[in-house]
Design a protein around this motif. Structure first.
Motif, PDB file in Angstrom:
ATOM      1  N   VAL A   1       0.228   6.756   2.810  1.00 28.72           N
ATOM      2  CA  VAL A   1      -1.032   7.499   2.837  1.00 28.72           C
ATOM      3  C   VAL A   1      -0.787   8.981   3.103  1.00 28.72           C
ATOM      4  O   VAL A   1      -1.497   9.839   2.570  1.00 28.72           O
ATOM      5  CB  VAL A   1      -1.986   6.909   3.896  1.00 28.72           C
TER       6      VAL A   1
ATOM      7  N   ASP B   1      -8.486  10.722   3.475  1.00 30.59           N
ATOM      8  CA  ASP B   1      -8.096   9.365   3.860  1.00 30.59           C
ATOM      9  C   ASP B   1      -7.810   9.207   5.353  1.00 30.59           C
ATOM     10  O   ASP B   1      -7.190   8.209   5.768  1.00 30.59           O
ATOM     11  CB  ASP B   1      -6.860   8.927   3.070  1.00 30.59           C
TER      12      ASP B   1
ATOM     13  N   THR C   1      -8.916   1.764  10.057  1.00 27.86           N
ATOM     14  CA  THR C   1      -9.575   0.674   9.325  1.00 27.86           C
ATOM     15  C   THR C   1      -8.580  -0.263   8.651  1.00 27.86           C
ATOM     16  O   THR C   1      -8.997  -1.195   7.956  1.00 27.86           O
ATOM     17  CB  THR C   1     -10.529   1.249   8.253  1.00 27.86           C
ATOM     18  N   ARG C   2      -7.294  -0.048   8.838  1.00 31.49           N
ATOM     19  CA  ARG C   2      -6.305  -0.882   8.157  1.00 31.49           C
ATOM     20  C   ARG C   2      -6.357  -2.320   8.682  1.00 31.49           C
ATOM     21  O   ARG C   2      -6.337  -2.553   9.887  1.00 31.49           O
ATOM     22  CB  ARG C   2      -4.896  -0.317   8.330  1.00 31.49           C
TER      23      ARG C   2
ATOM     24  N   PHE D   1      -8.716  -1.309   3.688  1.00 23.56           N
ATOM     25  CA  PHE D   1      -9.181  -0.164   4.486  1.00 23.56           C
ATOM     26  C   PHE D   1     -10.695  -0.054   4.320  1.00 23.56           C
ATOM     27  O   PHE D   1     -11.226   0.982   3.933  1.00 23.56           O
ATOM     28  CB  PHE D   1      -8.515   1.132   4.013  1.00 23.56           C
TER      29      PHE D   1
ATOM     30  N   LYS E   1      -8.197   5.853   7.256  1.00 23.01           N
ATOM     31  CA  LYS E   1      -7.420   4.647   6.953  1.00 23.01           C
ATOM     32  C   LYS E   1      -6.683   4.063   8.160  1.00 23.01           C
ATOM     33  O   LYS E   1      -6.667   2.833   8.320  1.00 23.01           O
ATOM     34  CB  LYS E   1      -6.458   4.919   5.803  1.00 23.01           C
TER      35      LYS E   1
ATOM     36  N   HIS F   1     -13.253   3.037   5.091  1.00 22.79           N
ATOM     37  CA  HIS F   1     -12.470   4.146   5.652  1.00 22.79           C
ATOM     38  C   HIS F   1     -13.086   5.493   5.328  1.00 22.79           C
ATOM     39  O   HIS F   1     -12.886   6.471   6.051  1.00 22.79           O
ATOM     40  CB  HIS F   1     -11.013   4.095   5.170  1.00 22.79           C
TER      41      HIS F   1
ATOM     42  N   HIS G   1       0.853  -1.191   0.000  1.00 21.95           N
ATOM     43  CA  HIS G   1       0.000   0.000   0.000  1.00 21.95           C
ATOM     44  C   HIS G   1       0.884   1.236   0.000  1.00 21.95           C
ATOM     45  O   HIS G   1       1.986   1.237   0.525  1.00 21.95           O
ATOM     46  CB  HIS G   1      -0.978   0.014   1.184  1.00 21.95           C
TER      47      HIS G   1
END
Length: 494
Positions: free
Chosen positions: A284, A315, A321-322, A332, A318, A335, A281
């Motif tokens: 972010v 975002d 919620t990861r 995510f 995130k 998110h 990923h």
């Protein structure tokens, strides 16, 4: 009007920079001199001194002096009022407790009328309560004493009027030429006096594209906790100015790197997620700054605070919620929903208006909706719902969604852009056919009551919502069709 980049780059030798800056300052001061000199002569005739000061001098040196003029004087506020009242178009005393008198003056020169906003502040020598950023105001005796209390050297310059003598006891002109932010004295003392100056350092770095001196960064880092005594409203105002500047990411990085963001906007440093072992990923935090820059590039009518806040915050759900999936992927899920809640909470804590909180959090909530569009298999009903859910934010949602594509894969980026082009085209066609911007049922409340023979109440609202769902699903209906559908629904309720 030129900006700091136009004025300062490319960088010539320091002596040439100073000379060029002084020439710009003279040019800018001549532009406002009919007003400034007239006011200065009035102070001189009354036995007082007057000087242009602070940001006005800085902006004059950068060739960007506007119509907001800041002056300092040895006259006490009562004397200032006595001098400016016969001269100004309007006078206000909002800041008089801190020695500041404000006024407006309209001047006409060479056929052009300009309205100047003027503030005149008595020389100050302040002592701060270390538990509060509000100073105990004590009046000073000289402009030099006044300048030493200023936040940064580039704001600690003055021009005595009407003779136009340049006063620069702390090397502000040289710092301006070198594009560096320093404090007149020790930064620790300055930030201890007024912790908001740490936010101002980030804001000026963003506005002017300046570098912040190492000792200033060190003081901001070690004293970040001091920002806690500053009211949320003042923090918000500095954050807004930073975000609306030409280089907001520069200011945001400074807030994050010094730890100030952990105190005022902790959701942003929280985006610096540890990379998973498979690196599956993207970063972010860096992605969010890139989205902000890409959103800025799409603005057409100047800086848009709503869009920029949404781009920065889109975002922030995130981290919470990861999830690391069994197949090695990182997810995510939802998110955008979590992010909308976090956005509302943070913006409310910073005392943003209810309307702005609502708009930004709604954009955060909707920013992923497009990714369900895929290759264009949405029905017209889904397109209508997309437009209905975005409402007046649709144009901003278009920009945010496009900005959210930061992939380096040119083929993927092109495919996403093409898909969104297709969605916008479909929205445009439906808007022409169905007036999507004002989606309403084909019967209004009065029609519903007449057809059903009922009085105002919850039942009318349920019927209205039913007809709205029909409108979204099937598009516009003829009046008789809508009446028939309503009667059919009504019969099913019995």
């Amino acid at each position: 009007m030129p900006n700091a980049n136009d004025d300062i780059q490319p960088t010539p030798p320091a002596s040439e920079q100073l000379s060029a800056a002084q020439r710009r300052a003279v040019s800018e001061l001549l532009r406002v001199s009919p007003v400034a000199d007239d006011l200065a002569r009035r102070f001189q005739q009354a036995g007082f001194r007057l000087a242009l000061v602070g940001g006005s001098v800085r902006d004059a040196l950068l060739g960007r002096l506007g119509n907001d003029l800041d002056f300092t004087t040895d006259a006490r506020p009562a004397d200032v009022l006595r001098i400016v009242r016969p001269w100004a178009d309007a006078v206000w005393e909002v800041g008089i407790a801190f020695g500041t008198v404000g006024c407006r003056k309209t001047a006409r020169e060479e056929g052009v009328t300009r309205a100047f906003q003027v503030e005149v502040t008595t020389y100050r020598s302040e002592a701060y309560d270390r538990t509060s950023r509000k100073p105990e105001v004590a009046y000073g005796d000289s402009v030099e004493e006044d300048l030493v209390r200023r936040d940064f050297t580039v704001n600690a310059m003055a021009v005595a009027l009407p003779e136009k003598t340049f006063i620069d006891p702390h090397g502000g002109l040289e710092d301006l030429a070198r594009r560096v932010l320093r404090t007149p004295g020790a930064p620790e003392a300055s930030f201890s006096d007024d912790p908001l100056r740490m936010m101002r350092a980030a804001r000026f770095a963003a506005q002017l594209d300046f570098t912040v001196a190492d000792d200033v960064i060190g003081a901001m880092t070690s004293m970040a906790d001091r920002i806690g005594i500053v009211s949320p409203e003042r923090v918000r105002d500095e954050l807004n100015k930073l975000l609306l500047s030409a280089h907001p990411c520069k200011g945001i990085r400074l807030l994050v790197d010094t730890g100030l963001a952990d105190r005022v906007l902790p959701e942003i440093p929280a985006l610096r997620l540890e990379r998973d072992e498979h690196h599956r990923h993207k970063d972010v935090y860096e992605h969010s700054l890139t989205v902000l820059e890409q959103a800025m590039a799409l603005e057409q009518d100047g800086p848009d605070l709503t869009l920029r806040l949404a781009a920065l915050l889109h975002d922030i759900g995130k981290p919470k919620t990861r999830r690391f999936e069994r197949d090695g992927r990182v997810s995510f899920h939802h998110h955008e929903v979590v992010g909308a809640k976090l956005t509302r909470k943070r913006m409310t804590a910073l005392k943003y208006s209810n309307e702005l909180v609502k708009d930004v959090s709604r954009l955060v909530e909707l920013h992923l909706r497009f990714h369900g569009y895929g290759t264009g298999e949405w029905t017209d009903s889904a397109v209508r719902r997309y437009v209905r859910d975005a409402g007046p934010l649709l144009s901003r949602l278009h920009l945010l969604t496009r900005s959210d594509c930061t992939t380096r894969n040119k083929r993927k980026a092109s495919a996403l852009a093409g898909a969104y082009d297709g969605l916008e085209a479909r929205i445009g066609r439906l808007q022409e056919q169905e007036e999507l911007d004002a989606i309403r049922p084909d019967l209004d409340g009065n029609d519903i009551m007449n057809v059903l023979g009922v009085r105002p109440g919850p039942l009318v609202g349920k019927a209205y919502q039913y007809l709205l769902e029909l409108r979204l699903e099937h598009g516009p209906m003829e009046h008789d069709e809508a009446v028939a559908a309503l009667k059919e629904w009504w019969a099913a309720q019995s």
